[in-house]
Design an enzyme around this catalytic site. Structure first.
Site, PDB file in Angstrom:
ATOM      1  N   SER A 147     -22.918  -2.800  33.192  1.00 57.49           N
ATOM      2  CA  SER A 147     -21.745  -3.555  33.621  1.00 57.49           C
ATOM      3  C   SER A 147     -20.832  -2.680  34.491  1.00 57.49           C
ATOM      4  CB  SER A 147     -21.017  -4.115  32.391  1.00 57.49           C
ATOM      5  OG  SER A 147     -20.046  -5.076  32.755  1.00 57.49           O
ATOM      6  N   ASP A 190     -26.469 -14.489  31.616  1.00 57.79           N
ATOM      7  CA  ASP A 190     -25.236 -13.715  31.546  1.00 57.79           C
ATOM      8  C   ASP A 190     -24.078 -14.559  32.086  1.00 57.79           C
ATOM      9  OD1 ASP A 190     -23.136 -11.829  32.019  1.00 57.79           O
ATOM     10  OD2 ASP A 190     -24.604 -10.218  32.278  1.00 57.79           O
ATOM     11  N   HIS A 211     -25.188 -10.684  28.372  1.00 55.47           N
ATOM     12  CA  HIS A 211     -24.568  -9.422  28.764  1.00 55.47           C
ATOM     13  C   HIS A 211     -24.497  -8.413  27.612  1.00 55.47           C
ATOM     14  CE1 HIS A 211     -22.315  -7.474  32.007  1.00 55.47           C
ATOM     15  NE2 HIS A 211     -21.396  -7.066  31.161  1.00 55.47           N
TER      16      HIS A 211
END
Length: 252
Positions: free
Chosen positions: A120, A198, A230
């Site tokens: 991320s 996600d 995610h």
């Protein structure tokens, strides 16, 4: 600044291992990857040292540093802040210079064999550190990276706060999709895994921009993984693939 380390068993005191840095995402600390990813077994098999730093300075008593989860504490975004209020938020210099110096001087690592990956916000960090330092990292990979931060709300908030809202040209120096277009260093392999379910994919991560920016010097393999979001369950599933990917480039 704190960081966690995993070291494989040494067969002798002179043995030196390649080192793989993992950069974590928003709200994370130095503990998340080590505790949740299940990477130690494979790292031990492959003989790789894992280094996992925190995601920001902490306890600086800056007004506003604890006000939101996506800016300030736990959200350093791997940039060197230029706004005076945030002058101590220098995560880019920390992960590319200060931390490696500490690691190289105190751990059984080979500083000529280094790679980087992340998740991320940390995927963004991994990509930019490799692209901005040609030849320093043997390989780079990412799980669900923030690939085009100059065009998403997370990135605009962070870059505006740390680099200045009026200085958008400076933002480009920390955007992987932009850096990728101009990369002219040694050949660099980039592996990106992205969960197809996600919830941040469409509005925040923008990973498709990496494929659009691909060039012959930096080859991106983007794998869309159906059924994954995610979370760290996603990372757990594919972390062995990433470790094996890096091991190919970290050999003697």
């Amino acid at each position: 600044m704190k960081f966690n380390v995993f070291t494989p068993p040494q067969t002798n005191e002179s043995q030196r291992f390649p080192v793989l840095y993992f950069l974590s995402g928003l709200t994370c600390t130095e503990d998340n990857f080590i505790q949740k990813a299940g990477a130690a077994r494979k790292a031990a098999q492959l003989g790789i040292v894992l280094v996992c730093p925190d995601t920001s300075p902490r306890g600086l008593n800056i007004q506003g540093e604890e006000d939101s989860w996506d800016f300030g504490t736990g959200a350093g975004f791997y940039v060197d802040a230029t706004e005076p209020k945030w002058k101590n938020y220098r995560m880019y210099s920390y992960v590319t210079d200060e931390l490696p110096k500490a690691v190289n001087s105190s751990l059984p690592v080979d500083p000529s064999r280094v790679s980087v990956f992340g998740h991320s916000m940390g995927g963004h960090g991994a990509l930019i550190t490799a692209l901005k330092n040609p030849g320093k990292y043997k390989s780079v990979s990412a799980f669900a990276p923030i690939a085009n931060p100059t065009e998403c709300e997370w990135g605009k908030k962070a870059f505006g706060g740390y680099l200045g809202s009026a200085n958008k040209e400076a933002w480009k120096a920390y955007d992987a999709s932009i850096l990728l277009k101009s990369y002219a260093g040694p050949p660099l392999k980039i592996l990106v895994d992205q969960g197809a379910q996600d919830s941040f994919l469409k509005d925040q991560l923008l990973v498709e921009k990496l494929k659009h920016a691909n060039n012959s010097k930096a080859e991106v393999e983007l794998r869309m993984q159906e059924g994954y979001d995610h979370s760290y369950y996603f990372i757990q599933t594919f972390v062995d693939d990433h470790l094996e990917f890096h091991a190919k480039f970290l050999k003697d």
